[in-house]
Design a protein around this motif. Structure first.
Motif, mmCIF file in Angstrom:
data_model
loop_
_atom_site.group_PDB
_atom_site.id
_atom_site.type_symbol
_atom_site.label_atom_id
_atom_site.label_comp_id
_atom_site.label_asym_id
_atom_site.label_seq_id
_atom_site.Cartn_x
_atom_site.Cartn_y
_atom_site.Cartn_z
ATOM 1 N N THR A 178 -16.386 23.255 16.969
ATOM 2 C CA THR A 178 -16.776 22.460 17.738
ATOM 3 C C THR A 178 -15.639 22.074 18.788
ATOM 4 O O THR A 178 -14.745 22.544 18.567
ATOM 5 C CB THR A 178 -17.006 20.947 17.009
ATOM 6 O OG1 THR A 178 -15.661 20.723 16.382
ATOM 7 C CG2 THR A 178 -18.121 21.036 15.968
ATOM 8 N N LYS A 187 -14.027 19.145 20.925
ATOM 9 C CA LYS A 187 -14.054 17.702 20.696
ATOM 10 C C LYS A 187 -13.896 16.936 22.061
ATOM 11 O O LYS A 187 -13.676 17.611 23.173
ATOM 12 C CB LYS A 187 -12.577 17.310 20.000
ATOM 13 C CG LYS A 187 -12.317 18.132 18.536
ATOM 14 C CD LYS A 187 -13.485 17.675 17.565
ATOM 15 C CE LYS A 187 -12.995 18.352 16.316
ATOM 16 N NZ LYS A 187 -14.278 18.023 15.121
ATOM 17 N N THR A 234 -18.675 14.367 24.428
ATOM 18 C CA THR A 234 -18.682 13.983 23.068
ATOM 19 C C THR A 234 -18.581 15.454 22.126
ATOM 20 O O THR A 234 -18.469 16.452 22.994
ATOM 21 C CB THR A 234 -20.132 13.420 22.762
ATOM 22 O OG1 THR A 234 -21.184 14.511 23.170
ATOM 23 C CG2 THR A 234 -20.399 12.225 23.519
ATOM 24 N N GLU A 235 -18.370 15.214 20.708
ATOM 25 C CA GLU A 235 -18.213 16.491 20.158
ATOM 26 C C GLU A 235 -19.442 17.404 20.347
ATOM 27 O O GLU A 235 -20.667 17.025 20.283
ATOM 28 C CB GLU A 235 -18.032 16.136 18.617
ATOM 29 C CG GLU A 235 -17.831 17.216 17.694
ATOM 30 C CD GLU A 235 -17.517 16.912 16.428
ATOM 31 O OE1 GLU A 235 -18.183 17.336 15.422
ATOM 32 O OE2 GLU A 235 -16.250 16.446 16.316
ATOM 33 N N ARG A 236 -19.265 18.818 20.717
ATOM 34 C CA ARG A 236 -20.230 19.669 20.913
ATOM 35 C C ARG A 236 -20.127 20.992 20.118
ATOM 36 O O ARG A 236 -19.042 21.316 19.956
ATOM 37 C CB ARG A 236 -20.166 20.173 22.645
ATOM 38 C CG ARG A 236 -19.973 19.049 23.725
ATOM 39 C CD ARG A 236 -21.418 18.094 23.245
ATOM 40 N NE ARG A 236 -22.796 19.065 23.260
ATOM 41 C CZ ARG A 236 -23.124 19.323 24.453
ATOM 42 N NH1 ARG A 236 -22.883 18.850 25.635
ATOM 43 N NH2 ARG A 236 -24.612 20.151 24.678
ATOM 44 N N ASN A 237 -20.909 21.567 19.608
ATOM 45 C CA ASN A 237 -21.089 22.766 19.015
ATOM 46 C C ASN A 237 -20.758 23.840 19.559
ATOM 47 O O ASN A 237 -21.395 24.004 20.735
ATOM 48 C CB ASN A 237 -22.464 22.858 18.018
ATOM 49 C CG ASN A 237 -22.749 21.813 17.115
ATOM 50 O OD1 ASN A 237 -21.626 21.143 16.453
ATOM 51 N ND2 ASN A 237 -23.868 21.406 16.657
#
Length: 237
Positions: free
Chosen positions: A195, A197, A176-179
């Motif tokens: 981020t 993606k 999932t989108e991760r910082n």
């Protein structure tokens, strides 16, 4: 990128534990010649090619990491003052505080923390004594890597040099989108710089364990160091 002092200490300690030329002896500690070893960043370090005892191994690690003969003589009785004079900070021991490259001390013994619940130390000759009548490691256990023992103090280079990077090469792929952050922290001061993606990946060059989390360390396209938490929806390969 040049290695930190704690990482250099850890890699030198690993060398002593891995090479059978280094056995345990108090009378003959550091009395032979020297050898040159190469660390993971390509830098060269000169250390004794002889036997060591616990404090001599630590002295060799510190001098090699600092790149100078900073400590001329050390034993566990004067280790506190010698390490503090070279910029180490002492703290009470707790296994949860230990970082790779820390110096560990208990009355009569000392060693180096390697991370992952491991330590390197020189702890006895082939007969379980201290004289080491035969040169080198006769048993494979005179100087070795083993599970972390209980200690009294931790000595860390600098006031708090931050968590050491454990060198490793691996790919992190986001589910999932991760910082992506400027520091290995979820605190407000650790700026989110971008981020990752879903399906995107980065190649990490190391690991950091801090604040109860594991972080992947990598350099972005501009050469800046970035961190991504390895918990949650990511795949590590």
């Amino acid at each position: 990128m040049a290695l930190s002092v704690p990482e250099r200490i850890a890699q030198i300690a690993e060398h002593f534990a891995a090479h059978s030329v280094h056995g345990y002896s108090q009378p003959n500690r550091g009395t032979g010649g020297t050898e040159t070893i190469t660390l993971s960043d390509g830098s060269k370090v000169s250390v004794t090619s002889s036997d060591v005892d616990c404090s001599e191994m630590v002295r060799q690690c510190v001098n090699g990491a600092l790149g100078k003969k900073a400590i001329a003589y050390m034993w566990t009785g004067n280790e506190d003052e010698q390490l503090k004079a070279q910029g180490f900070t002492r703290m009470g021991y707790s296994a949860s505080k230990v970082r790779r490259g820390d110096i560990l001390w208990v009355s009569g013994h000392t060693g180096v923390a390697l991370g992952g619940g491991k330590q390197a130390d020189a702890h006895g000759d082939e007969y379980g004594g201290i004289t080491g009548p035969n040169r080198g490691d006769q048993t494979g256990h005179e100087v070795e890597v083993r599970s972390l023992r209980s200690w009294t103090y931790i000595y860390r280079y600098g006031k708090d040099s931050g968590p050491s990077i454990v060198p490793a090469s691996f790919r992190v792929t986001a589910g999932t989108e991760r910082n992506v952050r400027s520091e290995p922290s979820t605190a407000s001061g650790a700026t989110i710089t971008g981020t990752l993606k879903p399906g995107e990946s980065v190649i990490c060059r190391g690991l950091i364990y801090t604040g109860g989390l594991a972080w992947g360390v990598y350099d972005n396209y501009s050469g800046k160091v970035r961190y991504i938490a390895l918990q949650g929806s990511v795949t590590v390969s």
